[in-house]
Design an enzyme around this catalytic site. Structure first.
Site, PDB file in Angstrom:
ATOM      1  N   ASN A  50      57.318  29.069  61.139  1.00  0.00           N
ATOM      2  CA  ASN A  50      57.174  28.944  59.680  1.00  0.00           C
ATOM      3  C   ASN A  50      58.494  28.561  59.006  1.00  0.00           C
ATOM      4  O   ASN A  50      58.515  27.730  58.106  1.00  0.00           O
ATOM      5  CB  ASN A  50      56.638  30.246  59.083  1.00  0.00           C
ATOM      6  CG  ASN A  50      55.266  30.589  59.619  1.00  0.00           C
ATOM      7  OD1 ASN A  50      54.660  29.788  60.331  1.00  0.00           O
ATOM      8  ND2 ASN A  50      54.776  31.786  59.307  1.00  0.00           N
TER       9      ASN A  50
ATOM     10  N   HIS B 233      50.510  -5.873  24.284  1.00  0.00           N
ATOM     11  CA  HIS B 233      49.062  -6.009  24.510  1.00  0.00           C
ATOM     12  C   HIS B 233      48.745  -7.263  25.329  1.00  0.00           C
ATOM     13  O   HIS B 233      47.662  -7.812  25.231  1.00  0.00           O
ATOM     14  CB  HIS B 233      48.289  -6.070  23.185  1.00  0.00           C
ATOM     15  CG  HIS B 233      48.683  -5.010  22.209  1.00  0.00           C
ATOM     16  ND1 HIS B 233      48.016  -3.811  22.087  1.00  0.00           N
ATOM     17  CD2 HIS B 233      49.716  -4.946  21.325  1.00  0.00           C
ATOM     18  CE1 HIS B 233      48.598  -3.075  21.155  1.00  0.00           C
ATOM     19  NE2 HIS B 233      49.652  -3.735  20.689  1.00  0.00           N
TER      20      HIS B 233
ATOM     21  N   SER C 275      44.214 -19.097  51.373  1.00  0.00           N
ATOM     22  CA  SER C 275      42.820 -18.673  51.428  1.00  0.00           C
ATOM     23  C   SER C 275      42.149 -19.386  52.581  1.00  0.00           C
ATOM     24  O   SER C 275      42.436 -20.555  52.842  1.00  0.00           O
ATOM     25  CB  SER C 275      42.129 -19.024  50.113  1.00  0.00           C
ATOM     26  OG  SER C 275      40.734 -19.162  50.318  1.00  0.00           O
TER      27      SER C 275
ATOM     28  N   LYS D 181      44.786 -22.594  47.371  1.00  0.00           N
ATOM     29  CA  LYS D 181      45.307 -21.278  46.988  1.00  0.00           C
ATOM     30  C   LYS D 181      46.695 -20.964  47.530  1.00  0.00           C
ATOM     31  O   LYS D 181      47.032 -21.294  48.667  1.00  0.00           O
ATOM     32  CB  LYS D 181      44.364 -20.189  47.492  1.00  0.00           C
ATOM     33  CG  LYS D 181      43.075 -20.151  46.734  1.00  0.00           C
ATOM     34  CD  LYS D 181      43.280 -19.564  45.369  1.00  0.00           C
ATOM     35  CE  LYS D 181      42.202 -18.543  45.104  1.00  0.00           C
ATOM     36  NZ  LYS D 181      42.621 -17.572  44.160  1.00  0.00           N
TER      37      LYS D 181
ATOM     38  N   GLU E 265      50.154  -7.844  45.318  1.00  0.00           N
ATOM     39  CA  GLU E 265      48.887  -7.129  45.127  1.00  0.00           C
ATOM     40  C   GLU E 265      48.835  -5.874  45.992  1.00  0.00           C
ATOM     41  O   GLU E 265      48.377  -4.809  45.563  1.00  0.00           O
ATOM     42  CB  GLU E 265      47.711  -8.031  45.471  1.00  0.00           C
ATOM     43  CG  GLU E 265      47.530  -9.189  44.511  1.00  0.00           C
ATOM     44  CD  GLU E 265      46.544 -10.197  45.073  1.00  0.00           C
ATOM     45  OE1 GLU E 265      45.345 -10.024  44.843  1.00  0.00           O
ATOM     46  OE2 GLU E 265      46.971 -11.145  45.751  1.00  0.00           O
TER      47      GLU E 265
HETATM   48  N1  ARG Z   1      52.370  22.901  62.485  1.00  0.00           N
HETATM   49  C1  ARG Z   1      52.631  23.938  61.544  1.00  0.00           C
HETATM   50  C2  ARG Z   1      52.761  23.360  60.141  1.00  0.00           C
HETATM   51  O1  ARG Z   1      52.937  22.211  60.027  1.00  0.00           O
HETATM   52  C3  ARG Z   1      53.894  24.638  61.887  1.00  0.00           C
HETATM   53  C4  ARG Z   1      53.915  26.063  61.486  1.00  0.00           C
HETATM   54  C5  ARG Z   1      52.873  26.806  62.223  1.00  0.00           C
HETATM   55  N2  ARG Z   1      52.921  28.196  61.994  1.00  0.00           N
HETATM   56  C6  ARG Z   1      51.939  29.028  62.373  1.00  0.00           C
HETATM   57  N3  ARG Z   1      52.102  30.253  62.130  1.00  0.00           N
HETATM   58  N4  ARG Z   1      50.902  28.597  63.010  1.00  0.00           N
HETATM   59  O2  ARG Z   1      52.681  24.039  59.151  1.00  0.00           O
END
Ligand code: ARG
Length: 490
Positions: free
Chosen positions: A140, A186, A307, A313, A320
């Site tokens: 995390n 405009h 085109s 064209k 675009e």
């Molecule tokens: N692949 C996860 C993400 O992108 C990484 C973190 C995963 N953490 C967990 N507790 N499963 O968020």
């Protein structure tokens, strides 16, 4: 920024040189899953495929491995793991990085994400010592760190490209200092302007985009690593040391926030969306200007398409497509905002959905900027045609009203008189400039023989000398005020 990263790399290599690498052990079979201890039965392969982010987050391998090396060095410095173990781990990580760079890294179905893929491969290369790398960290805080490193790098990348486009536009503006063009409101002919003034309007927009990116950098450049899964860690880590190694300017102050904060991605996606909107406006102008009905500019053939059916064209597909990408850019921003809405504290797997919009927007903006800058460099403006168009559609009517106002007639009244003159011309298919003095005097006795000098597009441009206006002097002042160096050059 690139310079900074170079220094970081040199630092890593110097560290490795001063710590000779122990001989590599043979191949090791890692445990199937980092979290397999809790489970009796294997994960369904459907779930494995559904949950894996490796197909897209593998592009974070540079960031992931750089962060792991810094973390590992810190663990050794703090004596949480031994120097010897750290050397082995770092050497292994370098090999994994080499495999990614060379495109020889082989993913396994059990690799849930970039973090597990790197660690699994590290285990194969170094054996059980690989398991020590994850001491005092979680995926995390790892992913939050990787994303911050990624965005930091791409802020510099996008800035460099914006600057390059600004340079191309400014060069065109310098070449077209004598080109009078129609200005619109405009999309109706409004008043004559200098083409340079129009081009520099985009330079000003891009300048704000660059400021926006620079503004967000201090909020991006904060270390999340060390927050653990959500609550911090019991190990005596040195977060400032890791921040220093990774060139972060500070560390996060709340572990719950650090693992679940994606504001910095929202801000970046918002900045990219706005760049996309700006580019879409510029491209819209180009698309109109190169239509034979306007004929203001000639697209370089190298940047135009034909085109398959209509031989005549010459299509502005590049412009675009860039205009079209703005939809995706806005969508990606909204997608992340909705993902974040009402997420409970702290990390939730929903957050894995942040990456594809992020990568998509970065790729779309960088690719658009890469192609539009050389296109701008090769644009050829039809100066005569622009000059001619500059006075079409009664664009000098305001001059006439200003003229009367300068004689003391209240502007509202002058406006009314000139409105009647325009109607007179429309009914007779005449141009304002063609009316002789006696015709004009039928509408107001204030007209005298100096009036015709006001009815000239260039004179109209030159009269707009108040700061920010389209007079030549103002446009030159805008060009002088530009400081087109990239943030990393500053
Ligand atoms: N692949 C996860 C993400 O992108 C990484 C973190 C995963 N953490 C967990 N507790 N499963 O968020």
């Amino acid at each position: 920024m690139a310079v900074l990263e170079h220094k970081a790399l040199a630092y890593e290599l110097a560290f490795l040189e001063s710590h000779p690498t122990p001989p590599m052990k043979g191949r090791h079979a890692p445990p199937l899953k980092a979290w397999s201890g809790r489970f009796q039965r294997p994960t369904d392969s459907l779930v494995e495929r559904f949950c894996s982010s490796l197909p897209f987050d593998r592009r974070l391998f540079e960031e992931d491995i750089a962060a792991s090396i810094a973390h590992c060095r810190m663990l050794a410095k703090q004596k949480i793991i031994s120097q010897k173990d750290a050397r082995q781990i770092i050497h292994g990580l370098q090999i994994v990085r080499q495999e990614f760079r060379a495109g020889t890294f082989v993913a396994q179905p059990t690799d849930e994400d970039i973090h597990m893929a790197v660690e699994r491969r590290l285990y194969e290369l170094t054996g059980p010592v690989a398991g020590k790398l994850h001491t005092a960290r979680s995926r995390n805080d790892q992913i939050a760190t990787d994303l911050r490193l990624f965005i930091r790098r791409h802020i510099a990348e996008v800035d460099r490209r914006l600057c390059n486009l600004q340079k191309a536009l400014a060069a065109a503006a310098r070449r077209e200092l004598d080109t009078v063009a129609p200005g619109f409101t405009h999309l109706q002919p409004a008043q004559p302007i200098l083409l340079s003034h129009h081009l520099l309007a985009y330079v000003a927009m891009l300048e704000r985009d660059r400021h926006r990116l620079a503004d967000q950098l201090p909020r991006v450049n904060i270390l999340s690593l060390g927050s653990g899964a959500l609550a911090g860690t019991t190990f005596p880590i040195d977060r400032h040391y890791v921040a220093k190694l990774l060139k972060f300017s500070g560390i996060s102050t709340n572990s719950l926030d650090a693992v679940s904060d994606r504001d910095f991605i929202v801000e970046f996606l918002a900045a990219l969306a706005l760049i996309g909107i700006h580019l879409s406006r510029f491209c819209e102008d180009l698309i109109l200007w190169c239509s034979p009905l306007f004929s203001f500019v000639e697209l370089p053939e190298e940047f135009a398409t034909g085109s398959s059916m209509m031989p005549q064209k010459k299509n502005p597909d590049v412009a675009e497509l860039i205009r079209g990408k703005s939809g995706r850019l806005v969508g990606n921003l909204v997608s992340l905002l909705v993902t974040l809405k009402a997420l409970p504290m702290a990390y939730n797997r929903d957050l894995q959905e942040d990456k594809e919009p992020l990568f998509d927007s970065v790729d779309a903006v960088e690719a658009s900027l890469d192609v539009i800058a050389p296109l701008v460099r090769q644009l050829r403006f039809h100066r005569e045609r622009l000059r001619e168009a500059a006075s079409m559609g009664f664009t000098l009517a305001t001059e006439l009203a200003d003229y009367l106002a300068s004689k003391g007639i209240p502007f509202r009244e002058a406006h009314e008189i000139v409105g009647r003159i325009v109607r007179y011309c429309v009914e007779r298919n005449r141009r304002l400039e063609e009316l002789n003095l006696s015709e004009l005097r039928k509408f107001s006795p204030e007209f005298d023989d100096r009036v015709h000098s006001w009815l000239d597009p260039l004179a109209a441009v030159q009269r707009r000398g108040a700061p920010g206006g389209t007079s030549r002097e103002n446009v030159i002042a805008q060009l002088r005020a530009l400081n087109l160096s990239t943030r990393s050059e500053e």
